[in-house]
Design a protein around this motif. Structure first.
Motif, PDB file in Angstrom:
ATOM      1  N   MET A   1       0.852  -1.188   0.000  1.00  0.00           N
ATOM      2  CA  MET A   1       0.000   0.000   0.000  1.00  0.00           C
ATOM      3  C   MET A   1       0.888   1.238   0.000  1.00  0.00           C
ATOM      4  O   MET A   1       1.891   1.287   0.694  1.00  0.00           O
ATOM      5  CB  MET A   1      -0.869   0.049   1.259  1.00  0.00           C
ATOM      6  N   SER A   2       0.473   2.205  -0.769  1.00  0.00           N
ATOM      7  CA  SER A   2       1.220   3.463  -0.797  1.00  0.00           C
ATOM      8  C   SER A   2       0.925   4.269   0.468  1.00  0.00           C
ATOM      9  O   SER A   2      -0.032   3.987   1.208  1.00  0.00           O
ATOM     10  CB  SER A   2       0.810   4.279  -2.021  1.00  0.00           C
ATOM     11  N   ARG A   3       1.749   5.268   0.706  1.00  0.00           N
ATOM     12  CA  ARG A   3       1.526   6.145   1.856  1.00  0.00           C
ATOM     13  C   ARG A   3       0.143   6.789   1.761  1.00  0.00           C
ATOM     14  O   ARG A   3      -0.585   6.866   2.747  1.00  0.00           O
ATOM     15  CB  ARG A   3       2.602   7.224   1.941  1.00  0.00           C
ATOM     16  N   ALA A   4      -0.247   7.250   0.573  1.00  0.00           N
ATOM     17  CA  ALA A   4      -1.555   7.895   0.398  1.00  0.00           C
ATOM     18  C   ALA A   4      -2.691   6.920   0.727  1.00  0.00           C
ATOM     19  O   ALA A   4      -3.678   7.307   1.364  1.00  0.00           O
ATOM     20  CB  ALA A   4      -1.694   8.414  -1.027  1.00  0.00           C
ATOM     21  N   GLU A   5      -2.546   5.662   0.315  1.00  0.00           N
ATOM     22  CA  GLU A   5      -3.571   4.657   0.626  1.00  0.00           C
ATOM     23  C   GLU A   5      -3.646   4.406   2.130  1.00  0.00           C
ATOM     24  O   GLU A   5      -4.733   4.277   2.690  1.00  0.00           O
ATOM     25  CB  GLU A   5      -3.270   3.346  -0.097  1.00  0.00           C
ATOM     26  N   ARG A   6      -2.489   4.341   2.770  1.00  0.00           N
ATOM     27  CA  ARG A   6      -2.471   4.124   4.223  1.00  0.00           C
ATOM     28  C   ARG A   6      -3.058   5.316   4.966  1.00  0.00           C
ATOM     29  O   ARG A   6      -3.783   5.149   5.949  1.00  0.00           O
ATOM     30  CB  ARG A   6      -1.058   3.822   4.700  1.00  0.00           C
ATOM     31  N   GLU A   7      -2.781   6.529   4.487  1.00  0.00           N
ATOM     32  CA  GLU A   7      -3.352   7.724   5.119  1.00  0.00           C
ATOM     33  C   GLU A   7      -4.870   7.750   4.966  1.00  0.00           C
ATOM     34  O   GLU A   7      -5.588   8.098   5.907  1.00  0.00           O
ATOM     35  CB  GLU A   7      -2.721   8.989   4.539  1.00  0.00           C
ATOM     36  N   LEU A   8      -5.359   7.386   3.789  1.00  0.00           N
ATOM     37  CA  LEU A   8      -6.801   7.333   3.569  1.00  0.00           C
ATOM     38  C   LEU A   8      -7.436   6.269   4.464  1.00  0.00           C
ATOM     39  O   LEU A   8      -8.480   6.514   5.086  1.00  0.00           O
ATOM     40  CB  LEU A   8      -7.119   7.050   2.104  1.00  0.00           C
ATOM     41  N   ALA A   9      -6.816   5.110   4.554  1.00  0.00           N
ATOM     42  CA  ALA A   9      -7.341   4.052   5.417  1.00  0.00           C
ATOM     43  C   ALA A   9      -7.391   4.522   6.865  1.00  0.00           C
ATOM     44  O   ALA A   9      -8.394   4.321   7.560  1.00  0.00           O
ATOM     45  CB  ALA A   9      -6.486   2.790   5.295  1.00  0.00           C
ATOM     46  N   SER A  10      -6.336   5.185   7.329  1.00  0.00           N
ATOM     47  CA  SER A  10      -6.299   5.703   8.702  1.00  0.00           C
ATOM     48  C   SER A  10      -7.423   6.700   8.929  1.00  0.00           C
ATOM     49  O   SER A  10      -8.122   6.655   9.953  1.00  0.00           O
ATOM     50  CB  SER A  10      -4.952   6.369   8.993  1.00  0.00           C
ATOM     51  N   GLU A  11      -7.616   7.587   7.969  1.00  0.00           N
ATOM     52  CA  GLU A  11      -8.669   8.603   8.101  1.00  0.00           C
ATOM     53  C   GLU A  11     -10.042   7.932   8.170  1.00  0.00           C
ATOM     54  O   GLU A  11     -10.889   8.311   8.974  1.00  0.00           O
ATOM     55  CB  GLU A  11      -8.581   9.571   6.915  1.00  0.00           C
ATOM     56  N   ARG A  12     -10.254   6.909   7.370  1.00  0.00           N
ATOM     57  CA  ARG A  12     -11.554   6.228   7.362  1.00  0.00           C
ATOM     58  C   ARG A  12     -11.779   5.438   8.655  1.00  0.00           C
ATOM     59  O   ARG A  12     -12.904   5.336   9.136  1.00  0.00           O
ATOM     60  CB  ARG A  12     -11.655   5.315   6.150  1.00  0.00           C
ATOM     61  N   ILE A  13     -10.723   4.892   9.227  1.00  0.00           N
ATOM     62  CA  ILE A  13     -10.826   4.171  10.494  1.00  0.00           C
ATOM     63  C   ILE A  13     -11.202   5.131  11.617  1.00  0.00           C
ATOM     64  O   ILE A  13     -11.927   4.764  12.544  1.00  0.00           O
ATOM     65  CB  ILE A  13      -9.507   3.429  10.803  1.00  0.00           C
ATOM     66  N   GLU A  14     -10.740   6.369  11.533  1.00  0.00           N
ATOM     67  CA  GLU A  14     -10.995   7.347  12.588  1.00  0.00           C
ATOM     68  C   GLU A  14     -12.336   8.069  12.451  1.00  0.00           C
ATOM     69  O   GLU A  14     -12.725   8.801  13.348  1.00  0.00           O
ATOM     70  CB  GLU A  14      -9.861   8.369  12.617  1.00  0.00           C
ATOM     71  N   ARG A  15     -13.052   7.854  11.360  1.00  0.00           N
ATOM     72  CA  ARG A  15     -14.357   8.497  11.189  1.00  0.00           C
ATOM     73  C   ARG A  15     -15.343   8.009  12.243  1.00  0.00           C
ATOM     74  O   ARG A  15     -15.212   6.912  12.780  1.00  0.00           O
ATOM     75  CB  ARG A  15     -14.943   8.185   9.802  1.00  0.00           C
ATOM     76  N   ALA A  16     -16.366   8.830  12.479  1.00  0.00           N
ATOM     77  CA  ALA A  16     -17.442   8.433  13.387  1.00  0.00           C
ATOM     78  C   ALA A  16     -18.112   7.173  12.841  1.00  0.00           C
ATOM     79  O   ALA A  16     -18.186   6.975  11.624  1.00  0.00           O
ATOM     80  CB  ALA A  16     -18.469   9.558  13.512  1.00  0.00           C
ATOM     81  N   LYS A  17     -18.594   6.318  13.737  1.00  0.00           N
ATOM     82  CA  LYS A  17     -19.161   5.032  13.330  1.00  0.00           C
ATOM     83  C   LYS A  17     -20.339   5.161  12.383  1.00  0.00           C
ATOM     84  O   LYS A  17     -20.633   4.232  11.639  1.00  0.00           O
ATOM     85  CB  LYS A  17     -19.561   4.224  14.554  1.00  0.00           C
ATOM     86  N   ASP A  18     -21.013   6.302  12.382  1.00  0.00           N
ATOM     87  CA  ASP A  18     -22.169   6.475  11.501  1.00  0.00           C
ATOM     88  C   ASP A  18     -21.842   7.315  10.262  1.00  0.00           C
ATOM     89  O   ASP A  18     -22.721   7.624   9.467  1.00  0.00           O
ATOM     90  CB  ASP A  18     -23.336   7.090  12.264  1.00  0.00           C
ATOM     91  N   ALA A  19     -20.565   7.655  10.067  1.00  0.00           N
ATOM     92  CA  ALA A  19     -20.153   8.479   8.923  1.00  0.00           C
ATOM     93  C   ALA A  19     -20.031   7.632   7.660  1.00  0.00           C
ATOM     94  O   ALA A  19     -19.703   6.448   7.719  1.00  0.00           O
ATOM     95  CB  ALA A  19     -18.819   9.158   9.218  1.00  0.00           C
ATOM     96  N   ALA A  20     -20.294   8.259   6.537  1.00  0.00           N
ATOM     97  CA  ALA A  20     -20.138   7.571   5.251  1.00  0.00           C
ATOM     98  C   ALA A  20     -18.682   7.173   5.055  1.00  0.00           C
ATOM     99  O   ALA A  20     -17.771   7.939   5.358  1.00  0.00           O
ATOM    100  CB  ALA A  20     -20.583   8.487   4.113  1.00  0.00           C
ATOM    101  N   GLY A  21     -18.458   5.960   4.571  1.00  0.00           N
ATOM    102  CA  GLY A  21     -17.112   5.493   4.257  1.00  0.00           C
ATOM    103  C   GLY A  21     -16.294   5.027   5.437  1.00  0.00           C
ATOM    104  O   GLY A  21     -15.106   4.723   5.285  1.00  0.00           O
ATOM    105  N   VAL A  22     -16.899   4.957   6.618  1.00  0.00           N
ATOM    106  CA  VAL A  22     -16.155   4.524   7.800  1.00  0.00           C
ATOM    107  C   VAL A  22     -15.663   3.087   7.602  1.00  0.00           C
ATOM    108  O   VAL A  22     -16.295   2.279   6.940  1.00  0.00           O
ATOM    109  CB  VAL A  22     -17.022   4.644   9.080  1.00  0.00           C
ATOM    110  N   MET A  23     -14.473   2.817   8.136  1.00  0.00           N
ATOM    111  CA  MET A  23     -13.914   1.463   8.111  1.00  0.00           C
ATOM    112  C   MET A  23     -13.744   0.982   9.550  1.00  0.00           C
ATOM    113  O   MET A  23     -13.249   1.741  10.379  1.00  0.00           O
ATOM    114  CB  MET A  23     -12.541   1.452   7.430  1.00  0.00           C
ATOM    115  N   PRO A  24     -14.064  -0.217   9.860  1.00  0.00           N
ATOM    116  CA  PRO A  24     -14.838  -1.126   9.032  1.00  0.00           C
ATOM    117  C   PRO A  24     -16.281  -0.635   8.927  1.00  0.00           C
ATOM    118  O   PRO A  24     -16.757   0.113   9.782  1.00  0.00           O
ATOM    119  CB  PRO A  24     -14.750  -2.464   9.765  1.00  0.00           C
ATOM    120  N   PRO A  25     -16.995  -1.065   7.876  1.00  0.00           N
ATOM    121  CA  PRO A  25     -18.368  -0.624   7.711  1.00  0.00           C
ATOM    122  C   PRO A  25     -19.243  -1.132   8.865  1.00  0.00           C
ATOM    123  O   PRO A  25     -18.911  -2.152   9.479  1.00  0.00           O
ATOM    124  CB  PRO A  25     -18.800  -1.240   6.380  1.00  0.00           C
TER     125      PRO A  25
END
Length: 70
Positions: A1-25
């Motif tokens: 995974m590229s740095r940009a992909e890892r940063e995006l994954a980190s950002e999605r993991i930190e989203r609120a549980k009810d936010a669009a695109g949150v990981m894990p869904p």
């Protein structure tokens, strides 16, 4: 995974549980707080072993194919 992909994954993991695109869904298996922090720390590392990268790639592919087991 590229740095940009890892940063995006980190950002999605930190989203609120009810936010669009949150990981894990919301319908997926959820991480406890400790596991979430370990995953974020791992994603933010600059260096990983080839074995770690292979496992991460396998997990991503399995998830995209609807599989949940490694």
């Amino acid at each position: 995974m590229s740095r940009a992909e890892r940063e995006l994954a980190s950002e999605r993991i930190e989203r609120a549980k009810d936010a669009a695109g949150v990981m894990p869904p919301p319908e997926g298996r959820q991480l406890d707080a400790e596991a979430r922090q370990r995953l974020l720390a791992y994603l933010r590392q600059d260096e990983r072993s080839a074995a770690d990268d292979a496992l991460l790639a396998h997990a991503a592919e399995s998830g995209m194919n609807g599989g949940g087991r490694l």
